[in-house]
Scaffold this motif. Structure first.
Motif, PDB file in Angstrom:
ATOM      1  N   ALA A  29     -71.303 -47.117 -45.827  1.00 30.02           N
ATOM      2  CA  ALA A  29     -71.930 -46.890 -47.128  1.00 30.02           C
ATOM      3  C   ALA A  29     -72.769 -48.089 -47.512  1.00 30.02           C
ATOM      4  O   ALA A  29     -72.447 -49.235 -47.151  1.00 30.02           O
ATOM      5  CB  ALA A  29     -70.863 -46.628 -48.193  1.00 30.02           C
ATOM      6  N   ASP A  30     -73.819 -47.824 -48.241  1.00 33.97           N
ATOM      7  CA  ASP A  30     -74.683 -48.912 -48.701  1.00 33.97           C
ATOM      8  C   ASP A  30     -75.551 -48.397 -49.851  1.00 33.97           C
ATOM      9  O   ASP A  30     -76.014 -47.272 -49.809  1.00 33.97           O
ATOM     10  CB  ASP A  30     -75.570 -49.395 -47.555  1.00 33.97           C
ATOM     11  N   VAL A  37     -73.397 -51.587 -27.590  1.00 32.19           N
ATOM     12  CA  VAL A  37     -73.611 -52.032 -28.964  1.00 32.19           C
ATOM     13  C   VAL A  37     -73.439 -50.855 -29.914  1.00 32.19           C
ATOM     14  O   VAL A  37     -73.543 -49.688 -29.508  1.00 32.19           O
ATOM     15  CB  VAL A  37     -75.013 -52.656 -29.129  1.00 32.19           C
ATOM     16  N   ARG A  38     -73.177 -51.172 -31.160  1.00 29.72           N
ATOM     17  CA  ARG A  38     -73.025 -50.128 -32.155  1.00 29.72           C
ATOM     18  C   ARG A  38     -74.342 -49.397 -32.343  1.00 29.72           C
ATOM     19  O   ARG A  38     -75.400 -50.024 -32.414  1.00 29.72           O
ATOM     20  CB  ARG A  38     -72.535 -50.730 -33.467  1.00 29.72           C
ATOM     21  N   TYR A  42     -80.357 -46.035 -42.849  1.00 28.53           N
ATOM     22  CA  TYR A  42     -80.422 -45.877 -41.407  1.00 28.53           C
ATOM     23  C   TYR A  42     -80.270 -47.265 -40.798  1.00 28.53           C
ATOM     24  O   TYR A  42     -80.298 -48.273 -41.494  1.00 28.53           O
ATOM     25  CB  TYR A  42     -81.728 -45.224 -40.965  1.00 28.53           C
ATOM     26  N   GLY A  43     -80.085 -47.302 -39.486  1.00 26.32           N
ATOM     27  CA  GLY A  43     -79.886 -48.594 -38.836  1.00 26.32           C
ATOM     28  C   GLY A  43     -78.434 -49.024 -38.880  1.00 26.32           C
ATOM     29  O   GLY A  43     -77.530 -48.223 -39.125  1.00 26.32           O
ATOM     30  N   SER A  44     -78.199 -50.293 -38.632  1.00 24.24           N
ATOM     31  CA  SER A  44     -76.838 -50.800 -38.464  1.00 24.24           C
ATOM     32  C   SER A  44     -76.376 -51.752 -39.547  1.00 24.24           C
ATOM     33  O   SER A  44     -75.216 -52.165 -39.536  1.00 24.24           O
ATOM     34  CB  SER A  44     -76.724 -51.498 -37.101  1.00 24.24           C
ATOM     35  N   ALA A  45     -77.210 -52.117 -40.507  1.00 25.09           N
ATOM     36  CA  ALA A  45     -76.874 -53.149 -41.497  1.00 25.09           C
ATOM     37  C   ALA A  45     -76.328 -52.547 -42.786  1.00 25.09           C
ATOM     38  O   ALA A  45     -76.973 -52.629 -43.829  1.00 25.09           O
ATOM     39  CB  ALA A  45     -78.096 -54.009 -41.772  1.00 25.09           C
ATOM     40  N   TRP A  46     -75.142 -51.967 -42.701  1.00 25.06           N
ATOM     41  CA  TRP A  46     -74.518 -51.347 -43.863  1.00 25.06           C
ATOM     42  C   TRP A  46     -73.511 -52.306 -44.482  1.00 25.06           C
ATOM     43  O   TRP A  46     -72.840 -53.058 -43.794  1.00 25.06           O
ATOM     44  CB  TRP A  46     -73.813 -50.055 -43.451  1.00 25.06           C
TER      45      TRP A  46
END
Length: 120
Positions: free
Chosen positions: A97-98, A43-44, A103-107
């Protein structure tokens, strides 16, 4: 924002490598930036993140102490300096980018990825 990662390649264990990510747009400084990676069959994984101001950085446990994220807002660039590379670091590395996430994977925004291969 559009992102273009570069700098990947084939290196040996314990080598160093620096990845770069170029961002388009005049609002680069308003985004938190990050690096994530995905190894074959896995997984990413979050690697590193840096806040808009550059004052705070965050690292995944597996790279802490070996990798350093930095940004140059004047050049719209974010870097990932990778030292003491291990074969387990082999993966496609993505910059992200966000405006809110750091942090984490939900960008929200992702680059195309650059492959890093570390041989033993």
């Amino acid at each position: 924002v559009q992102l273009q990662a570069s700098g990947g390649g084939l290196v040996q264990a314990e080598d160093s490598l620096r990845l770069s990510c170029a961002a388009s747009g005049r609002t680069f400084s308003s985004y938190n930036m990050g690096w994530l990676r995905q190894a074959p069959g896995k997984v990413r994984e979050f690697v590193a993140g840096i806040r808009r101001s550059g004052s705070s950085t965050y690292y995944g446990q597996s790279v802490k102490g070996r990798f350093t994220i930095s940004r140059d807002d004047a050049k719209n660039l974010v870097y990932l300096q990778m030292n003491s590379l291990k074969p387990d670091d082999t993966a496609v590395y993505y910059c992200a980018a966000d405006p809110n996430v750091w942090y984490g994977s939900a960008w929200d925004y992702w680059g195309q990825g650059t492959l890093v291969t570390v041989s033993s």
